[in-house]
Design an enzyme around this catalytic site. Structure first.
Site, PDB file in Angstrom:
ATOM      1  N   ASP A  37       0.811  -1.220   0.000  1.00 14.58           N
ATOM      2  CA  ASP A  37       0.000   0.000   0.000  1.00 14.58           C
ATOM      3  C   ASP A  37       0.843   1.268   0.000  1.00 14.58           C
ATOM      4  O   ASP A  37       0.458   2.275  -0.607  1.00 14.58           O
ATOM      5  CB  ASP A  37      -0.943   0.021   1.207  1.00 14.58           C
ATOM      6  CG  ASP A  37      -2.028  -1.039   1.131  1.00 14.58           C
ATOM      7  OD1 ASP A  37      -2.274  -1.607   0.040  1.00 14.58           O
ATOM      8  OD2 ASP A  37      -2.649  -1.305   2.180  1.00 14.58           O
ATOM      9  N   HIS A  86      -5.086  -2.398   2.139  1.00 10.73           N
ATOM     10  CA  HIS A  86      -5.335  -3.788   2.529  1.00 10.73           C
ATOM     11  C   HIS A  86      -5.571  -3.889   4.035  1.00 10.73           C
ATOM     12  O   HIS A  86      -4.853  -3.278   4.822  1.00 10.73           O
ATOM     13  CB  HIS A  86      -4.123  -4.660   2.199  1.00 10.73           C
ATOM     14  CG  HIS A  86      -3.922  -4.920   0.750  1.00 10.73           C
ATOM     15  ND1 HIS A  86      -3.391  -3.987  -0.104  1.00 10.73           N
ATOM     16  CD2 HIS A  86      -4.164  -6.024   0.009  1.00 10.73           C
ATOM     17  CE1 HIS A  86      -3.308  -4.512  -1.325  1.00 10.73           C
ATOM     18  NE2 HIS A  86      -3.771  -5.755  -1.275  1.00 10.73           N
TER      19      HIS A  86
END
Length: 160
Positions: A37, A86
């Site tokens: 991310d 996530h």
């Protein structure tokens, strides 16, 4: 030292090792999410053994070793996503000896594609972990995607 004392110490050492291993395995799962991310390649690639297999499945494919994982990230995934977030949960770990473990967890990922379509993905990660030369890493991650859907009219933007 009596054999009973020696046996008790060995059991204690084994239990402590498993506790430390569990913490290391949880960190690998977290580093996957944060590394991907945040586009932190060093953090992300550090979780994989050099010969690891990453089976992302349709529509993405299977990738082998650090070179394949690099290809997946930089040629397939990052070009498709403007951002991802996530969240993993329900990690269950089982040990197959002192240097092998299997983990299963759920993942939800909210993301926006490069053309600003917000997507919600739900999947299950099944991991084979191995400790080599004293270091735990992922040897294989198999991903089962349950859904991968756009969220109409959703916008991912900071508050304010």
């Amino acid at each position: 030292m009596s054999s009973d004392s020696h046996s008790a110490i060995e059991k204690l050492i084994s239990r402590v090792d498993e506790l430390e291993s569990r913490a290391s395995l949880r960190d690998l799962v977290t580093d996957y999410c944060q590394g991907f991310d945040n586009h932190n390649w060093d953090q992300f690639i550090s979780i994989w053994h050099e010969d690891a297999v990453w089976e992302i499945g349709p529509p993405f494919g299977t990738f082998y070793g650090h070179d394949g994982i690099r290809q997946a990230v930089f040629d397939v995934l990052y070009p498709a996503w403007r951002e991802t977030h996530h969240l993993t949960s329900n990690l269950r770990l089982e040990f197959d000896g002192p240097d092998r473990a299997h983990g299963v967890c759920n993942v939800d990922c909210m993301g926006a594609t490069v053309d600003d379509i917000v997507q919600m993905i739900s999947a299950t990660y099944s991991d084979d972990f191995e400790r080599r030369e004293g270091v735990w890493k992922i040897a294989k991650r198999h991903v089962v995607i349950h859904y991968f859907n756009p969220i109409p009219a959703a916008v991912m933007s900071p508050p304010g």
